[in-house]
Design an enzyme around this catalytic site. Sequence first.
Site, PDB file in Angstrom:
ATOM      1  N   GLU A 154      -4.595  -8.931   1.109  1.00 37.19           N
ATOM      2  CA  GLU A 154      -5.105  -8.465   2.405  1.00 37.19           C
ATOM      3  C   GLU A 154      -6.620  -8.453   2.330  1.00 37.19           C
ATOM      4  O   GLU A 154      -7.187  -7.832   1.422  1.00 37.19           O
ATOM      5  CB  GLU A 154      -4.557  -7.058   2.693  1.00 37.19           C
ATOM      6  N   GLU A 194       0.805  -1.228   0.000  1.00 39.44           N
ATOM      7  CA  GLU A 194       0.000   0.000   0.000  1.00 39.44           C
ATOM      8  C   GLU A 194       0.837   1.278   0.000  1.00 39.44           C
ATOM      9  O   GLU A 194       0.592   2.193   0.800  1.00 39.44           O
ATOM     10  CB  GLU A 194      -0.950   0.019   1.193  1.00 39.44           C
TER      11      GLU A 194
HETATM   12  C1  GAL Z   1      -4.413  -1.969   5.326  1.00 41.22           C
HETATM   13  C2  GAL Z   1      -2.952  -1.900   5.683  1.00 41.22           C
HETATM   14  C3  GAL Z   1      -2.705  -2.566   7.015  1.00 41.22           C
HETATM   15  C4  GAL Z   1      -3.695  -2.105   8.034  1.00 41.22           C
HETATM   16  C5  GAL Z   1      -5.077  -2.415   7.536  1.00 41.22           C
HETATM   17  C6  GAL Z   1      -6.168  -2.053   8.508  1.00 41.22           C
HETATM   18  O1  GAL Z   1      -4.786  -1.017   4.418  1.00 41.22           O
HETATM   19  O2  GAL Z   1      -2.167  -2.513   4.718  1.00 41.22           O
HETATM   20  O3  GAL Z   1      -1.402  -2.293   7.447  1.00 41.22           O
HETATM   21  O4  GAL Z   1      -3.523  -0.748   8.234  1.00 41.22           O
HETATM   22  O5  GAL Z   1      -5.293  -1.701   6.353  1.00 41.22           O
HETATM   23  O6  GAL Z   1      -7.417  -2.324   7.960  1.00 41.22           O
END
Ligand code: GAL
Length: 795
Positions: free
Chosen positions: A499, A423
């Site tokens: 993710e 990200e």
């Molecule tokens: C993502 C990020 C993570 C964490 C997560 C929380 O966008 O990569 O590190 O912040 O969101 O939802």
Amino acid sequence: MRSTAGRSKSLFDREWSFHKGDIRIPYAVKAGMTGGITDAGIRKDGEWLDIAFNDKGMGEQQLDWSAVSLPHDWCVEQQYVQDEHLGARDGSHGYLPGGIGFYRKVFELPAEAAGSKWLIRFDGVSGTSTVWVNGHLIGSHHGGYIGFSYDLSDVLRYGDEGRNVIVVKVDATECEGWWYEGCGIYRHVWLENMDLLHVAEYGTYITTPEVAKEQATVNIRTRIRNNYTEGLRVSLQTVIYDGAGLQVCASSADTYAEWYAETELAQSFQVKQPMLWGPDSPFLYKAVSIVLHEGQELDRYETVFGIRSIRFDPQEGFFLNGEPLVIKGTCNHQDFAGVGVALPDSLIEYKLKLLQEMGSNAYRSAHHPPTPELLDICDRIGMLVMDENRKLDSSPNGLSQLERLLYRDRNHPSVIIWSMENEEVLEGTVTGARILKTLADTTRRIDPTRPTCAAMNHGWNENGYNDVVEITGYNYGHRDHLDIRDHEQYPERLMIGSECASYTATRGIYEDDPARGYCSEYGTNIPSWGCTPQQAWTDLVNNRFLTGVFMWTGFDYRGEPTPYLWPCINSHFGLMDTCGFPKDSYYYMRAVWREEPMVHLLPHWNWPGSEGKPVEVRVFANTDTVELYLNGRSLGEQQADRNGYLTWNVIYEPGQLEAVGKRGGLEAARKSVVTAGQPHQIQLIPDRHEARADGTDTIPVRVAVLDRDGNIVPTADNEIRFEVTGSGTLLGVGNGNPSSHEPDKSSLRRAFNGWCLALVQTSSRGGSITLSAVSEGLAAAELNLQAVSGDDTQI
Ligand code: GAL
């Protein structure tokens, strides 16, 4: 040439001193001007530093040294403070102060130790570190997630030359990420010794280009370093052993090693009937590289590896050893209750074991290189790894961190993907694409056997950004079906759910409570970019081209208290809390990830005052049907929805609520919740009863508050006092409450919704350990554990 051959690698974790706060260091020392110090008449040969950092301190400055063992995280030892003016890091970092700390260790080496190579290796220091040895400035390192090593051979003192003093300054005032990062020397330190002729650092590279059931090709490239001042004729013998220690094959090669240079040798082996590595059969092999000169063995270097093949397909996802395998992953930061980021190896293993028990087969070390022991354990237990670089950075420091990661980790069979970044703001930009290409090219040069990936949350199809890596990562690709639309448009693209979910829930809480900072387990307060675990998983089941999911996250972690801020100090995203206690969603993942029949129901059944009111009951199950009973009365049977959940609207009455799952018409699983009475007694449930007496091995003990009949009291918050006697100590405590400001380094902890955790660490003496737990008004509990003596090779 030394008479004693071989190498040694000793843990260098014990008997350090720690001083919290800055120490004034004269310019000459800071700059490593040892000559300058002598000239100033202070002391010869850097002994000055030795004095500067002793108990009296330097000049007027009083120093307060305390004895510590590594791994050590001073951040977690402090009080939470909201105010950044008081030194606190902000909420995303967990509201604990950073700052500066010093470590110091004194040690002696025998006279015979001279003439060989001595290396100190730091596996990870959180903060920018500066190392002096015997007054010599050795180096500075920036980057808390990758290790570094220094050759100390010249500056060490041997025998009568005197004792050695190593001083490490850690400046942890700045942060690298947006989560809790700890402070200090939080991973192992090693002292390594080897002959001047040796296998270079991370000097073997083992690949398995052809893998079949009957035979596998194992290629080994070995870099030999000759630090003698003459060229030498060298033989390299490589022997491969299987997991049982039986020799499988061997080969020798000769070469001429130029002085002060590295020479690479390539060998190829055919392993018959190879035992292939995989999650269900994590078979390992070991290559032993023996370096000889004129028949004398000068070095012996071991590399553990696995024989396996991997392949990614744009339609069908991931294949391991030719078979399709769904990646059932979780993303994880490093910390755990009671210890911050300074986890003994046994706690790393405990976390991995809990993930595996949930049915997970993959681990993403978000967003940074993991500790080396984590990969050793993943190799051993069969956990796939997405191994991640810290950031999108092709500066000399950024590239050097990536290169160290690649050389360090490329022999681990568990590692299947190199993740280049997560990200980053520059995703989808022209500059970003150039930087990412440099990282990906560097990776392909050092290890072309695994694909590169970027874990992106924007800019997927812009400026060729994701085209420079093999796999495009989708962080929260479910939004507007981004991932599915991209697959239709780019059917040849390799994709992965890098993710997923970001579902916020607090263990045992069934109503959002912004004042206390709690999120309901029903998922009524998840962030805009997040989704339910059900949606994340169903998307994958219906779209195999997504290859796998990496759920955000396996465990709650300190920092990122989304959707709240103070008083909340840790995240709510975990399928388990910071202690590893399961939340309800854990059971959903377990139901879809594992085949054994199970049912799980929520909420708990202690709702005094709600008699006669409706309660939404949810059931996760992987059986064919589920029937729900309240106090023995059937509330109806439903066909189970394995990828979703079942609901019943139940009019509350105290008693027992029970779900019974059937497969093929026969009962296969059953679970109940019971209205518990008043807290009455403490129960101690150790993860195991025996541990190694090595001063590090740690047994997590789950602590439950029960009623008189032995039911967990799901709302109990009694404060419990722990005492450890015998061959162990209390390493830390926790309870998974995201808003608790109680210290983790304490003998006291409140239960949170019925549970808390005590970590019992062995001392280096074998013997029995007793953990006792008392609380006002509760029957106390006592537990006997055993510390068992074994090898101990620490210096
Ligand atoms: C993502 C990020 C993570 C964490 C997560 C929380 O966008 O990569 O590190 O912040 O969101 O939802």
